[in-house]
Motif scaffolding. Structure first.
Motif, PDB file in Angstrom:
ATOM      1  N   ASP A   1       0.828  -1.191   0.000  1.00 55.07           N
ATOM      2  CA  ASP A   1       0.000   0.000   0.000  1.00 55.07           C
ATOM      3  C   ASP A   1       0.873   1.255   0.000  1.00 55.07           C
ATOM      4  O   ASP A   1       2.082   1.193   0.246  1.00 55.07           O
ATOM      5  N   VAL A   2       0.256   2.381  -0.265  1.00 57.57           N
ATOM      6  CA  VAL A   2       0.939   3.671  -0.174  1.00 57.57           C
ATOM      7  C   VAL A   2       0.310   4.478   0.953  1.00 57.57           C
ATOM      8  O   VAL A   2      -0.837   4.247   1.355  1.00 57.57           O
ATOM      9  N   VAL A   3       1.055   5.426   1.477  1.00 55.77           N
ATOM     10  CA  VAL A   3       0.598   6.244   2.593  1.00 55.77           C
ATOM     11  C   VAL A   3      -0.470   7.222   2.107  1.00 55.77           C
ATOM     12  O   VAL A   3      -0.295   7.901   1.091  1.00 55.77           O
ATOM     13  N   SER A   4      -1.579   7.278   2.832  1.00 54.49           N
ATOM     14  CA  SER A   4      -2.628   8.255   2.545  1.00 54.49           C
ATOM     15  C   SER A   4      -2.841   9.130   3.776  1.00 54.49           C
ATOM     16  O   SER A   4      -2.443   8.772   4.889  1.00 54.49           O
ATOM     17  N   LEU A   5      -3.487  10.245   3.582  1.00 55.07           N
ATOM     18  CA  LEU A   5      -3.679  11.195   4.669  1.00 55.07           C
ATOM     19  C   LEU A   5      -4.459  10.577   5.824  1.00 55.07           C
ATOM     20  O   LEU A   5      -4.153  10.819   7.000  1.00 55.07           O
ATOM     21  N   SER A   6      -5.461   9.772   5.512  1.00 62.36           N
ATOM     22  CA  SER A   6      -6.279   9.171   6.572  1.00 62.36           C
ATOM     23  C   SER A   6      -5.518   8.148   7.395  1.00 62.36           C
ATOM     24  O   SER A   6      -5.954   7.781   8.496  1.00 62.36           O
ATOM     25  N   ASN A   7      -4.375   7.660   6.889  1.00 63.94           N
ATOM     26  CA  ASN A   7      -3.553   6.716   7.657  1.00 63.94           C
ATOM     27  C   ASN A   7      -2.902   7.369   8.870  1.00 63.94           C
ATOM     28  O   ASN A   7      -2.616   6.704   9.876  1.00 63.94           O
ATOM     29  N   LEU A   8      -2.634   8.659   8.783  1.00 65.28           N
ATOM     30  CA  LEU A   8      -1.763   9.314   9.754  1.00 65.28           C
ATOM     31  C   LEU A   8      -2.399   9.484  11.129  1.00 65.28           C
ATOM     32  O   LEU A   8      -1.714   9.807  12.098  1.00 65.28           O
ATOM     33  N   GLN A   9      -3.693   9.219  11.247  1.00 59.51           N
ATOM     34  CA  GLN A   9      -4.382   9.267  12.540  1.00 59.51           C
ATOM     35  C   GLN A   9      -3.921   8.145  13.462  1.00 59.51           C
ATOM     36  O   GLN A   9      -4.069   8.216  14.674  1.00 59.51           O
ATOM     37  N   ARG A  10      -3.281   7.093  12.911  1.00 58.59           N
ATOM     38  CA  ARG A  10      -2.889   5.946  13.731  1.00 58.59           C
ATOM     39  C   ARG A  10      -1.581   5.298  13.276  1.00 58.59           C
ATOM     40  O   ARG A  10      -0.935   4.610  14.067  1.00 58.59           O
ATOM     41  N   GLN A  11      -1.181   5.495  12.048  1.00 55.28           N
ATOM     42  CA  GLN A  11       0.008   4.804  11.526  1.00 55.28           C
ATOM     43  C   GLN A  11       1.227   5.692  11.736  1.00 55.28           C
ATOM     44  O   GLN A  11       1.714   6.367  10.841  1.00 55.28           O
ATOM     45  N   VAL A  12       1.735   5.666  12.973  1.00 50.31           N
ATOM     46  CA  VAL A  12       2.673   6.677  13.455  1.00 50.31           C
ATOM     47  C   VAL A  12       4.078   6.552  12.873  1.00 50.31           C
ATOM     48  O   VAL A  12       4.919   7.417  13.118  1.00 50.31           O
TER      49      VAL A  12
ATOM     50  N   ALA B   1      -5.541  -8.327  16.380  1.00 53.02           N
ATOM     51  CA  ALA B   1      -6.737  -7.900  15.650  1.00 53.02           C
ATOM     52  C   ALA B   1      -7.332  -6.693  16.353  1.00 53.02           C
ATOM     53  O   ALA B   1      -7.371  -6.631  17.589  1.00 53.02           O
ATOM     54  N   LEU B   2      -7.803  -5.746  15.550  1.00 55.23           N
ATOM     55  CA  LEU B   2      -8.266  -4.471  16.071  1.00 55.23           C
ATOM     56  C   LEU B   2      -9.701  -4.215  15.640  1.00 55.23           C
ATOM     57  O   LEU B   2     -10.046  -4.385  14.465  1.00 55.23           O
ATOM     58  N   GLY B   3     -10.543  -3.832  16.605  1.00 59.74           N
ATOM     59  CA  GLY B   3     -11.895  -3.406  16.299  1.00 59.74           C
ATOM     60  C   GLY B   3     -12.019  -1.906  16.495  1.00 59.74           C
ATOM     61  O   GLY B   3     -11.021  -1.183  16.472  1.00 59.74           O
ATOM     62  N   THR B   4     -13.231  -1.429  16.682  1.00 55.06           N
ATOM     63  CA  THR B   4     -13.422   0.003  16.880  1.00 55.06           C
ATOM     64  C   THR B   4     -12.893   0.453  18.245  1.00 55.06           C
ATOM     65  O   THR B   4     -12.095   1.385  18.341  1.00 55.06           O
ATOM     66  N   PHE B   5     -13.334  -0.238  19.308  1.00 56.64           N
ATOM     67  CA  PHE B   5     -12.863   0.048  20.660  1.00 56.64           C
ATOM     68  C   PHE B   5     -12.398  -1.225  21.356  1.00 56.64           C
ATOM     69  O   PHE B   5     -12.329  -1.271  22.580  1.00 56.64           O
ATOM     70  N   ASP B   6     -12.101  -2.256  20.586  1.00 56.57           N
ATOM     71  CA  ASP B   6     -11.667  -3.512  21.170  1.00 56.57           C
ATOM     72  C   ASP B   6     -10.491  -4.064  20.375  1.00 56.57           C
ATOM     73  O   ASP B   6     -10.278  -3.700  19.209  1.00 56.57           O
ATOM     74  N   ALA B   7      -9.727  -4.927  21.022  1.00 55.52           N
ATOM     75  CA  ALA B   7      -8.550  -5.514  20.381  1.00 55.52           C
ATOM     76  C   ALA B   7      -8.263  -6.860  21.016  1.00 55.52           C
ATOM     77  O   ALA B   7      -8.697  -7.145  22.136  1.00 55.52           O
ATOM     78  N   SER B   8      -7.532  -7.698  20.291  1.00 50.71           N
ATOM     79  CA  SER B   8      -7.168  -9.011  20.816  1.00 50.71           C
ATOM     80  C   SER B   8      -5.785  -9.395  20.316  1.00 50.71           C
ATOM     81  O   SER B   8      -5.316  -8.908  19.281  1.00 50.71           O
ATOM     82  N   LEU B   9      -5.155 -10.287  21.072  1.00 52.54           N
ATOM     83  CA  LEU B   9      -3.780 -10.682  20.777  1.00 52.54           C
ATOM     84  C   LEU B   9      -3.550 -12.110  21.234  1.00 52.54           C
ATOM     85  O   LEU B   9      -3.995 -12.504  22.319  1.00 52.54           O
ATOM     86  N   THR B  10      -2.862 -12.893  20.404  1.00 47.31           N
ATOM     87  CA  THR B  10      -2.474 -14.248  20.789  1.00 47.31           C
ATOM     88  C   THR B  10      -1.205 -14.638  20.058  1.00 47.31           C
ATOM     89  O   THR B  10      -0.807 -13.999  19.083  1.00 47.31           O
ATOM     90  N   THR B  11      -0.566 -15.681  20.567  1.00 46.86           N
ATOM     91  CA  THR B  11       0.635 -16.232  19.933  1.00 46.86           C
ATOM     92  C   THR B  11       0.351 -17.673  19.530  1.00 46.86           C
ATOM     93  O   THR B  11      -0.213 -18.448  20.313  1.00 46.86           O
ATOM     94  N   ILE B  12       0.727 -18.019  18.321  1.00 47.27           N
ATOM     95  CA  ILE B  12       0.472 -19.345  17.775  1.00 47.27           C
ATOM     96  C   ILE B  12       1.803 -20.070  17.569  1.00 47.27           C
ATOM     97  O   ILE B  12       2.675 -19.579  16.854  1.00 47.27           O
ATOM     98  N   ARG B  13       1.938 -21.215  18.189  1.00 45.18           N
ATOM     99  CA  ARG B  13       3.078 -22.116  17.950  1.00 45.18           C
ATOM    100  C   ARG B  13       2.515 -23.507  17.656  1.00 45.18           C
ATOM    101  O   ARG B  13       2.842 -24.487  18.319  1.00 45.18           O
TER     102      ARG B  13
ATOM    103  N   ALA C   1      -5.198   5.618  19.100  1.00 46.08           N
ATOM    104  CA  ALA C   1      -4.362   5.267  20.246  1.00 46.08           C
ATOM    105  C   ALA C   1      -4.486   3.789  20.600  1.00 46.08           C
ATOM    106  O   ALA C   1      -3.538   3.184  21.123  1.00 46.08           O
ATOM    107  N   LEU C   2      -5.643   3.181  20.317  1.00 47.50           N
ATOM    108  CA  LEU C   2      -5.817   1.755  20.575  1.00 47.50           C
ATOM    109  C   LEU C   2      -4.923   0.932  19.658  1.00 47.50           C
ATOM    110  O   LEU C   2      -4.347  -0.073  20.073  1.00 47.50           O
ATOM    111  N   ALA C   3      -4.792   1.368  18.398  1.00 50.75           N
ATOM    112  CA  ALA C   3      -3.853   0.693  17.496  1.00 50.75           C
ATOM    113  C   ALA C   3      -2.435   0.776  18.044  1.00 50.75           C
ATOM    114  O   ALA C   3      -1.670  -0.189  17.971  1.00 50.75           O
TER     115      ALA C   3
END
Length: 267
Positions: free
Chosen positions: A62-73, A151-163, A201-203
């Protein structure tokens, strides 16, 4: 060996009893592939680089767009229109010139996934679609590489490790991503980020946690997230952990596995 400059740069890691010089050297030897240089990949890449991970690969077309900058620091306003892998690689090098950055300007697909993933020690999946998540998890199993999946939702997120390619202390295979989520949701039932929105900020929180889990996996301190799903509700600032086990019916390492390659992911 760490140079004098590296010893000073990583001094706050090295004084940690659970990291020390050997842990920092392990980070320097490690190679990590990050899928996506977006909301999750951006903060993860920054902290992996700051931590001194020796080789970091970035997969994104992908290429950087203006709307990315709210979270893609990792990207800035002058980067708009540039390939994300180029922008991210430039920022990483500016932050830590001791890190080798490999930019893969492509999407992960069934034809390149095994070669890309097999070239690294560990994979972080920060993608924003179910097709890539299932592809990454299947490819990591086949390539025998650990996977950290966020994985990121609107106000929720989850994380796991797979081996899933490894066995636990009882001699049983660890659970796969498909043990946790057997099937992706029907198309159109989960709105995309552009439709539903996302808290920037959640991202940042989840991407940083992905980097922390990667550092923990490399150095080897504490208890990881294998067989555990960490869930975050940003509305209430509540963290919960769900334990999950291997499903004997799962198609990867179940009692009758049926996935032996990535042909099902070809479209």
């Amino acid at each position: 060996m760490l140079s004098d400059e590296e010893l000073e740069r990583y001094a706050r890691h090295i004084v940690l009893r659970d990291v020390g010089g050997p842990g920092q050297a392990a980070l320097k030897r490690a190679s990590v592939l990050v899928i996506g240089a977006g909301g999750l990949g951006a903060p993860a890449l920054m902290y992996l680089a700051a931590a001194g991970v020796g080789t970091i690969g970035i997969v994104d077309d992908d290429v950087v767009s203006l709307s990315n900058l709210q979270r893609q620091v990792i990207h800035t306003t002058p980067d708009i229109g540039r390939p994300k892998v180029e922008s991210a690689a430039e920022r990483i090098t500016a932050l830590n010139p001791h890190v080798s950055v490999i930019a893969h300007r492509t999407w992960l697909n069934a034809d390149n996934a095994l070669a890309l993933i097999g070239g690294y020690d560990l994979v972080l999946d920060g993608s924003d679609n179910f097709d890539t998540r299932y592809l990454a998890s299947d490819a990591c199993f086949l390539a025998e590489r650990p996977l950290i999946s966020g994985a990121l939702g609107t106000f929720d997120a989850s994380l796991t490790t797979i081996r899933a390619h490894e066995r636990n202390e009882n001699g049983e295979f660890n659970p796969t991503y498909r043990c946790l989520f057997p099937e992706p949701p029907p198309p159109g039932t989960v709105p995309a980020c552009a439709e539903a929105g996302v808290m920037g900020a959640l991202a940042g929180m989840l991407g940083s946690m992905m980097a922390l889990e990667a550092i923990r996996e490399i150095v080897g301190f504490g208890e990881g997230l294998v067989g555990r799903l960490l869930m975050l509700d940003a509305r209430t600032m509540r963290f919960e952990t769900l334990r999950y086990k291997r499903d004997p019916a799962n198609p990867l390492n179940g009692d009758g596995p049926v996935i032996a390659d990535l042909s099902a992911h070809r479209k």
